[in-house]
Scaffold this motif. Structure first.
Motif, PDB file in Angstrom:
ATOM      1  N   ASP A   1      63.584   8.536  94.778  1.00  0.00           N
ATOM      2  CA  ASP A   1      65.024   8.963  95.059  1.00  0.00           C
ATOM      3  C   ASP A   1      65.705   7.985  94.289  1.00  0.00           C
ATOM      4  O   ASP A   1      65.263   7.034  93.465  1.00  0.00           O
ATOM      5  CB  ASP A   1      65.609   8.551  96.459  1.00  0.00           C
TER       6      ASP A   1
ATOM      7  N   SER B   1      74.084  11.688 102.167  1.00  0.00           N
ATOM      8  CA  SER B   1      73.031  11.750 103.457  1.00  0.00           C
ATOM      9  C   SER B   1      72.252  12.904 103.829  1.00  0.00           C
ATOM     10  O   SER B   1      72.730  14.112 103.431  1.00  0.00           O
ATOM     11  CB  SER B   1      74.065  11.269 104.583  1.00  0.00           C
ATOM     12  N   GLN B   2      71.384  12.919 104.683  1.00  0.00           N
ATOM     13  CA  GLN B   2      70.810  14.027 104.956  1.00  0.00           C
ATOM     14  C   GLN B   2      71.402  14.869 106.021  1.00  0.00           C
ATOM     15  O   GLN B   2      72.469  14.398 106.711  1.00  0.00           O
ATOM     16  CB  GLN B   2      69.558  13.657 105.853  1.00  0.00           C
TER      17      GLN B   2
ATOM     18  N   ASP C   1      72.577   6.391 108.759  1.00  0.00           N
ATOM     19  CA  ASP C   1      72.126   6.467 107.657  1.00  0.00           C
ATOM     20  C   ASP C   1      71.527   5.101 107.346  1.00  0.00           C
ATOM     21  O   ASP C   1      72.241   4.099 107.333  1.00  0.00           O
ATOM     22  CB  ASP C   1      72.581   6.824 106.451  1.00  0.00           C
TER      23      ASP C   1
ATOM     24  N   LYS D   1      68.111  12.831  96.902  1.00  0.00           N
ATOM     25  CA  LYS D   1      66.814  12.675  97.182  1.00  0.00           C
ATOM     26  C   LYS D   1      65.868  13.347  96.748  1.00  0.00           C
ATOM     27  O   LYS D   1      66.235  14.811  96.285  1.00  0.00           O
ATOM     28  CB  LYS D   1      66.867  13.126  99.022  1.00  0.00           C
TER      29      LYS D   1
ATOM     30  N   SER E   1      61.773  13.914 103.678  1.00  0.00           N
ATOM     31  CA  SER E   1      61.701  13.257 105.015  1.00  0.00           C
ATOM     32  C   SER E   1      60.835  13.740 105.883  1.00  0.00           C
ATOM     33  O   SER E   1      60.449  15.055 105.344  1.00  0.00           O
ATOM     34  CB  SER E   1      63.313  13.609 105.390  1.00  0.00           C
TER      35      SER E   1
END
Length: 320
Positions: free
Chosen positions: A40, A57-58, A66, A91, A95
């Motif tokens: 990342d 953020s996801q 986060d 990213k 995940s």
């Protein structure tokens, strides 16, 4: 002041044994961590108003949950700095893949902001801040391949040979918590001493060689069917509960390709002697792997061929 293009590398677990469980529910592990060049990327701008603002953020993840934000807040609290940060990140590490992406992002945040804010914490102090964020976070601060014990925080340096890896991401993320709480998880694998793994690495250093055709010249600890030391105790649990991960594992086995799941899954890695071998193996998998059919989700989301790293790229940003 700014710090741009800060890397946060993925990790793989060369083996992962669950050797016990503490009274508080935490599992006792033995594992060997290695960083790989699948990263990342984070960017930091220093703010004078003390605010932590994070972009990237996801989806569905609250700002305060986060790990990047939590790491920044932890450093603020520990040092009393008045600075804040504007943080952006991209990213690449998937995940729910067992590659430590969130942990690595948190560690790189601690390392970068310690420099950007000039807070001056040494490695030991940053590792102490890292552990409450997650069991894998300290190894990224530690900065080198490591033999880990305890809950993953007792680290000893490892010297590993140069290797290259194919990483395979099944199209199904795996939540870590559910795997460790599984009643069928093996929790009594016999402990080893580090020298057993080190000696095995030395003996097998010349034998590894995953080929594009799926053959392998390596041999395993006690068996000729695998080129890897020990096992990943979490892999049977993950494969029993997640269909895409199980299908990927079985397909690779049918091709004669020796792969191992990393961490709590669901990504697999294949160890190769050269980058050329890794790329050939990756191409073989891409060509042969079943795709989506009849509206079904493809078995594999992504693959990468990348070097193993001898050190974390930010290792020397802090004092030991």
């Amino acid at each position: 002041m700014t710090l741009y293009d800060v890397p946060a590398p993925a990790k793989i677990n060369l083996f992962l044994h669950v050797v016990g469980r503490r009274d508080d529910g935490y599992h006792l592990l033995q594992t060997a961590f290695r960083f790989i060049d699948l990263c990342d990327t984070l960017h930091f701008d220093r703010r004078s108003d003390g605010r932590i603002v994070c972009e990237g953020s996801q989806p569905g993840l609250a700002h305060e949950d986060d790990l990047v934000v939590r790491a920044a807040r932890a450093l603020q609290s520990a040092t009393g700095t008045s600075f804040g940060a504007q943080i952006r990140y991209q990213k690449i590490i998937p995940s729910g893949g067992g590659l430590g992406g969130g942990s690595s992002d948190a560690a790189s945040t601690l390392l970068a902001l310690n420099r950007l804010w000039q807070t001056g914490l040494d490695r030991r102090a940053l590792m102490a801040l890292a552990l409450p964020l997650g069991a894998d976070v300290p190894v990224f601060i530690y900065g080198q391949p490591a033999f880990a014990q305890g809950v993953g925080e007792q680290l000893s340096p490892l010297s590993l040979p140069q290797r290259f890896y194919v990483v395979i991401q099944p199209s199904e993320p795996v939540p870590t918590a559910g795997i460790f709480s599984a009643p069928e998880l093996t929790r009594n694998t016999p402990s080893i001493i580090m020298s057993v793994f080190v000696d095995w690495q030395r003996v097998h250093a010349q034998g590894i060689g995953v080929l594009a055709g799926g053959t392998n010249s390596g041999s395993s600890s006690g068996t000729s069917s695998s080129p890897y030391f020990g096992r990943n105790d979490l892999e049977p649990v993950v494969c029993s509960r997640f269909a895409r991960v199980r299908e990927t594992a079985l397909w690779l086995k049918r091709q004669g390709i020796h792969a191992r799941m990393t961490g709590s899954g669901g990504c697999f890695f294949i160890e190769c002697a050269t980058l050329e071998q890794a790329r050939l193996c990756q191409q073989e998998i891409i060509v042969k792997m079943p795709g989506s059919e009849n509206g079904q989700t493809a078995m594999v989301e992504n693959t990468w061929a990348c070097p193993g790293l001898l050190d974390h790229p930010l290792r020397h940003w802090i004092r030991s």
